[in-house]
Design a protein around this motif. Structure first.
Motif, PDB file in Angstrom:
ATOM      1  N   UNK A 182      31.167  36.251  -1.734  1.00  0.00           N
ATOM      2  CA  UNK A 182      32.119  36.991  -2.122  1.00  0.00           C
ATOM      3  C   UNK A 182      33.492  36.115  -2.525  1.00  0.00           C
ATOM      4  N   UNK A 183      34.060  36.396  -3.553  1.00  0.00           N
ATOM      5  CA  UNK A 183      35.228  35.587  -3.961  1.00  0.00           C
ATOM      6  C   UNK A 183      36.204  36.003  -2.907  1.00  0.00           C
ATOM      7  N   UNK A 184      37.173  35.131  -2.330  1.00  0.00           N
ATOM      8  CA  UNK A 184      38.310  35.571  -1.447  1.00  0.00           C
ATOM      9  C   UNK A 184      39.289  34.497  -1.689  1.00  0.00           C
ATOM     10  N   UNK A 185      40.508  34.868  -1.292  1.00  0.00           N
ATOM     11  CA  UNK A 185      41.719  33.840  -1.406  1.00  0.00           C
ATOM     12  C   UNK A 185      42.106  33.901   0.068  1.00  0.00           C
ATOM     13  N   UNK A 186      41.943  34.755   0.825  1.00  0.00           N
ATOM     14  CA  UNK A 186      42.361  34.715   2.310  1.00  0.00           C
ATOM     15  C   UNK A 186      41.508  33.788   3.266  1.00  0.00           C
ATOM     16  N   UNK A 187      42.070  32.604   3.015  1.00  0.00           N
ATOM     17  CA  UNK A 187      41.466  31.673   3.990  1.00  0.00           C
ATOM     18  C   UNK A 187      42.556  30.593   4.368  1.00  0.00           C
ATOM     19  N   UNK A 188      42.254  30.017   5.529  1.00  0.00           N
ATOM     20  CA  UNK A 188      43.198  29.000   5.896  1.00  0.00           C
ATOM     21  C   UNK A 188      42.627  27.996   7.117  1.00  0.00           C
ATOM     22  N   UNK A 189      43.231  26.984   7.185  1.00  0.00           N
ATOM     23  CA  UNK A 189      42.759  26.011   8.453  1.00  0.00           C
ATOM     24  C   UNK A 189      43.438  26.614   9.677  1.00  0.00           C
ATOM     25  N   UNK A 190      43.133  26.668  10.677  1.00  0.00           N
ATOM     26  CA  UNK A 190      43.573  26.820  11.903  1.00  0.00           C
ATOM     27  C   UNK A 190      43.839  25.689  13.056  1.00  0.00           C
ATOM     28  N   UNK A 191      42.971  24.952  13.015  1.00  0.00           N
ATOM     29  CA  UNK A 191      43.136  23.876  14.235  1.00  0.00           C
ATOM     30  C   UNK A 191      42.318  22.683  13.644  1.00  0.00           C
ATOM     31  N   UNK A 192      43.065  21.437  13.999  1.00  0.00           N
ATOM     32  CA  UNK A 192      42.309  20.294  13.946  1.00  0.00           C
ATOM     33  C   UNK A 192      41.297  19.937  15.025  1.00  0.00           C
ATOM     34  N   UNK A 193      41.677  20.259  16.181  1.00  0.00           N
ATOM     35  CA  UNK A 193      40.888  19.966  17.281  1.00  0.00           C
ATOM     36  C   UNK A 193      40.818  21.047  18.274  1.00  0.00           C
ATOM     37  N   UNK A 194      39.824  21.965  18.261  1.00  0.00           N
ATOM     38  CA  UNK A 194      38.333  21.582  17.621  1.00  0.00           C
ATOM     39  C   UNK A 194      38.707  21.947  15.907  1.00  0.00           C
TER      40      UNK A 194
END
Length: 158
Positions: free
Chosen positions: A31-43
């Motif tokens: 599915x195509x989506x643009x609702x994505x982001x990074x949350x945390x580096x560790x973990x």
């Protein structure tokens, strides 16, 4: 405010374009989506947001895993296929990264195991623990105000 005004306002945020993919018993779903982001580096964690009516929602719950494929500028057709904008069947070949289906040529392929899910409004947020990443040196596909875009080089004054 009405739904249209809200949607238009959200479209004023330029985003990359991703294809979310998962595998259930050998069948790949995307599915195509643009609702994505990074949350945390560790973990290392990312989040995707999937609408309650999206067919892939139950597939991700079944597989407990997904990939995020950040599309390259030359992959607009793939975005349109997985957004349902191209109706005729097109064969899409998937590679594998840590056992998850990924799209060759994507700027980034991110393999994830679901670590948590949260229902918020009419979407489910899946927190994914990143298990592997593959990067390509390519320009990203951009989406802004309802249209695909491309990055342009910034001119610097000397």
């Amino acid at each position: 405010m009405d739904d249209r005004q809200f949607r238009t306002a959200m479209g004023k945020f330029a985003t990359g374009v991703t294809v979310i993919a998962t595998d259930v018993e050998g069948d790949v779903h995307g599915m195509t989506a643009n609702a994505f982001m990074s949350v945390s580096l560790s973990p290392k964690l990312v989040v995707i947001s999937i609408g309650e009516n999206a067919r892939i929602l139950e597939k991700i719950k079944q597989s407990n895993s997904f990939s995020v494929n950040i599309l390259a500028a030359d992959q607009q057709e793939l975005s349109m296929i997985f957004a349902g904008q191209i109706k005729e069947h097109r064969e899409v070949v998937f590679d594998r990264l840590d056992g998850k289906p990924v799209l060759a040529g994507a700027v980034a392929q991110i393999a994830c195991e679901v670590s948590a899910e949260h229902v918020e409004g009419d979407h489910t947020l899946f927190i994914g623990k990143v298990t592997d990443i593959h990067l390509e040196d390519a320009e990203p596909l951009i989406f802004y105000s309802g249209r695909y875009r491309a990055l342009t080089e910034e001119k610097t004054l000397v």
